[in-house]
Design a protein around this motif. Structure first.
Motif, PDB file in Angstrom:
ATOM      1  N   PRO A  96      62.410 -64.648  24.118  1.00  0.00           N
ATOM      2  CA  PRO A  96      63.801 -64.212  24.018  1.00  0.00           C
ATOM      3  C   PRO A  96      64.318 -63.563  25.297  1.00  0.00           C
ATOM      4  N   ILE A  97      65.585 -63.888  25.618  1.00  0.00           N
ATOM      5  CA  ILE A  97      66.262 -63.286  26.775  1.00  0.00           C
ATOM      6  C   ILE A  97      67.530 -62.544  26.358  1.00  0.00           C
ATOM      7  N   GLY A  98      67.866 -62.598  25.080  1.00  0.00           N
ATOM      8  CA  GLY A  98      69.067 -61.930  24.596  1.00  0.00           C
ATOM      9  C   GLY A  98      69.205 -62.134  23.101  1.00  0.00           C
ATOM     10  N   SER A  99      70.327 -61.663  22.581  1.00  0.00           N
ATOM     11  CA  SER A  99      70.579 -61.806  21.148  1.00  0.00           C
ATOM     12  C   SER A  99      72.052 -62.070  20.893  1.00  0.00           C
ATOM     13  N   ILE A 100      72.331 -62.656  19.742  1.00  0.00           N
ATOM     14  CA  ILE A 100      73.697 -62.931  19.313  1.00  0.00           C
ATOM     15  C   ILE A 100      73.731 -62.773  17.795  1.00  0.00           C
ATOM     16  N   SER A 101      74.746 -62.065  17.304  1.00  0.00           N
ATOM     17  CA  SER A 101      74.775 -61.704  15.883  1.00  0.00           C
ATOM     18  C   SER A 101      76.196 -61.669  15.339  1.00  0.00           C
ATOM     19  N   VAL A 102      76.289 -61.824  14.040  1.00  0.00           N
ATOM     20  CA  VAL A 102      77.524 -61.491  13.337  1.00  0.00           C
ATOM     21  C   VAL A 102      77.421 -59.995  13.075  1.00  0.00           C
ATOM     22  N   VAL A 103      78.263 -59.221  13.739  1.00  0.00           N
ATOM     23  CA  VAL A 103      78.183 -57.764  13.617  1.00  0.00           C
ATOM     24  C   VAL A 103      79.121 -57.223  12.538  1.00  0.00           C
ATOM     25  N   LYS A 104      80.051 -58.062  12.113  1.00  0.00           N
ATOM     26  CA  LYS A 104      80.932 -57.697  10.998  1.00  0.00           C
ATOM     27  C   LYS A 104      81.304 -58.987  10.285  1.00  0.00           C
ATOM     28  N   LEU A 105      81.246 -58.941   8.961  1.00  0.00           N
ATOM     29  CA  LEU A 105      81.567 -60.103   8.140  1.00  0.00           C
ATOM     30  C   LEU A 105      82.535 -59.659   7.058  1.00  0.00           C
ATOM     31  N   ASP A 106      83.629 -60.390   6.899  1.00  0.00           N
ATOM     32  CA  ASP A 106      84.616 -60.060   5.869  1.00  0.00           C
ATOM     33  C   ASP A 106      84.818 -61.300   5.004  1.00  0.00           C
ATOM     34  N   ASP A 107      84.171 -61.312   3.830  1.00  0.00           N
ATOM     35  CA  ASP A 107      84.253 -62.463   2.935  1.00  0.00           C
ATOM     36  C   ASP A 107      85.660 -62.672   2.394  1.00  0.00           C
ATOM     37  N   LYS A 108      86.410 -61.598   2.232  1.00  0.00           N
ATOM     38  CA  LYS A 108      87.752 -61.692   1.652  1.00  0.00           C
ATOM     39  C   LYS A 108      88.676 -62.578   2.502  1.00  0.00           C
ATOM     40  N   ILE A 109      88.543 -62.474   3.822  1.00  0.00           N
ATOM     41  CA  ILE A 109      89.373 -63.296   4.705  1.00  0.00           C
ATOM     42  C   ILE A 109      88.552 -64.345   5.455  1.00  0.00           C
ATOM     43  N   SER A 110      87.296 -64.522   5.072  1.00  0.00           N
ATOM     44  CA  SER A 110      86.392 -65.503   5.697  1.00  0.00           C
ATOM     45  C   SER A 110      86.344 -65.340   7.220  1.00  0.00           C
ATOM     46  N   MET A 111      86.014 -64.120   7.653  1.00  0.00           N
ATOM     47  CA  MET A 111      86.003 -63.790   9.074  1.00  0.00           C
ATOM     48  C   MET A 111      84.632 -63.285   9.503  1.00  0.00           C
ATOM     49  N   ALA A 112      84.203 -63.730  10.674  1.00  0.00           N
ATOM     50  CA  ALA A 112      82.967 -63.255  11.285  1.00  0.00           C
ATOM     51  C   ALA A 112      83.285 -62.702  12.669  1.00  0.00           C
ATOM     52  N   HIS A 113      82.801 -61.496  12.941  1.00  0.00           N
ATOM     53  CA  HIS A 113      82.950 -60.876  14.255  1.00  0.00           C
ATOM     54  C   HIS A 113      81.596 -60.978  14.954  1.00  0.00           C
ATOM     55  N   ILE A 114      81.582 -61.541  16.155  1.00  0.00           N
ATOM     56  CA  ILE A 114      80.350 -61.832  16.884  1.00  0.00           C
ATOM     57  C   ILE A 114      80.126 -60.817  18.001  1.00  0.00           C
ATOM     58  N   GLY A 115      78.864 -60.439  18.189  1.00  0.00           N
ATOM     59  CA  GLY A 115      78.458 -59.638  19.333  1.00  0.00           C
ATOM     60  C   GLY A 115      77.257 -60.293  19.991  1.00  0.00           C
ATOM     61  N   TYR A 116      77.104 -60.102  21.284  1.00  0.00           N
ATOM     62  CA  TYR A 116      76.002 -60.722  22.003  1.00  0.00           C
ATOM     63  C   TYR A 116      75.632 -59.915  23.241  1.00  0.00           C
ATOM     64  N   CYS A 117      74.419 -60.100  23.703  1.00  0.00           N
ATOM     65  CA  CYS A 117      73.991 -59.553  24.988  1.00  0.00           C
ATOM     66  C   CYS A 117      72.853 -60.419  25.516  1.00  0.00           C
ATOM     67  N   ILE A 118      72.709 -60.383  26.817  1.00  0.00           N
ATOM     68  CA  ILE A 118      71.691 -61.211  27.459  1.00  0.00           C
ATOM     69  C   ILE A 118      71.146 -60.464  28.675  1.00  0.00           C
TER      70      ILE A 118
END
Length: 187
Positions: free
Chosen positions: A81-103
């Motif tokens: 691994p050289i980094g990570s990427i994730s859904v840091v916030k998920l809102d099912d009500k509006i079907s939204m995913a907030h992404i965060g990443y670092c490398i």
């Protein structure tokens, strides 16, 4: 949305997979201990491999939830691994995913982050069925915004002094892409 959890994804150059406890040393040495990498993040640099191991174990334990999405970024040529990427916030009500990443700094400006983000965007729209994918960055970290633009995210505005990170209070630039835009572009 149809949650599928963190499944392994593959691109031309990368494997995106779940964290394992065995990743601790690579996580620590490749990015998590670097003050430059964590400068615009909300978590402090790890001070030991034990801290990285704890973080890996936290992720491993969280994978029991179908709506938990967190990958390590592994170049096929390197095998670690050289980094990570994730859904840091998920809102099912509006079907939204907030992404965060670092490398890790050694892999900046090589296209790995945008390649990983593109794979996550595809997975979340095509497999999970989200309607909106968003991300934000500290305005002092313009390169993060370039990554978002490369995958079709559109700048939506800057919230002044609306966020914080290891550099202190900051302005947050928001980007997003909608399912209709993604599928229109895919035609």
């Amino acid at each position: 949305m149809i949650h599928k959890g963190t499944i392994t994804l593959e691109t031309d150059r990368l494997i995106l997979r779940r964290f394992s406890e065995d990743d601790a040393e690579a996580v620590f040495k490749n990015w998590a201990n670097d003050h430059e990498v964590t400068k615009f993040l909300m978590w402090l640099p790890h001070v030991s491999v034990c801290a990285s191991r704890d973080w890996c174990i936290h992720n491993v334990n969280a994978y029991t939830a179908e709506n938990y999405y967190s990958w390590v970024i592994v170049p096929k040529t390197l095998g670690e691994p050289i980094g990570s990427i994730s859904v840091v916030k998920l809102d099912d009500k509006i079907s939204m995913a907030h992404i965060g990443y670092c490398i890790g700094r050694n892999w900046w400006h090589k296209g790995y982050t945008s390649e990983a983000l593109k794979a996550i965007v595809k997975f979340l729209f095509e497999e999970v069925g989200v309607n909106r994918i968003e991300a934000r960055h500290d305005t002092r970290n313009a390169n993060s915004g370039y990554v978002m633009e490369k995958v079709g995210m559109k700048y939506e505005g800057t919230h002044r002094q609306a966020d914080w990170n290891n550099s202190g209070l900051c302005d947050a630039a928001y980007y997003a892409i909608l399912a209709e835009e993604y599928f229109e572009e895919a035609k």
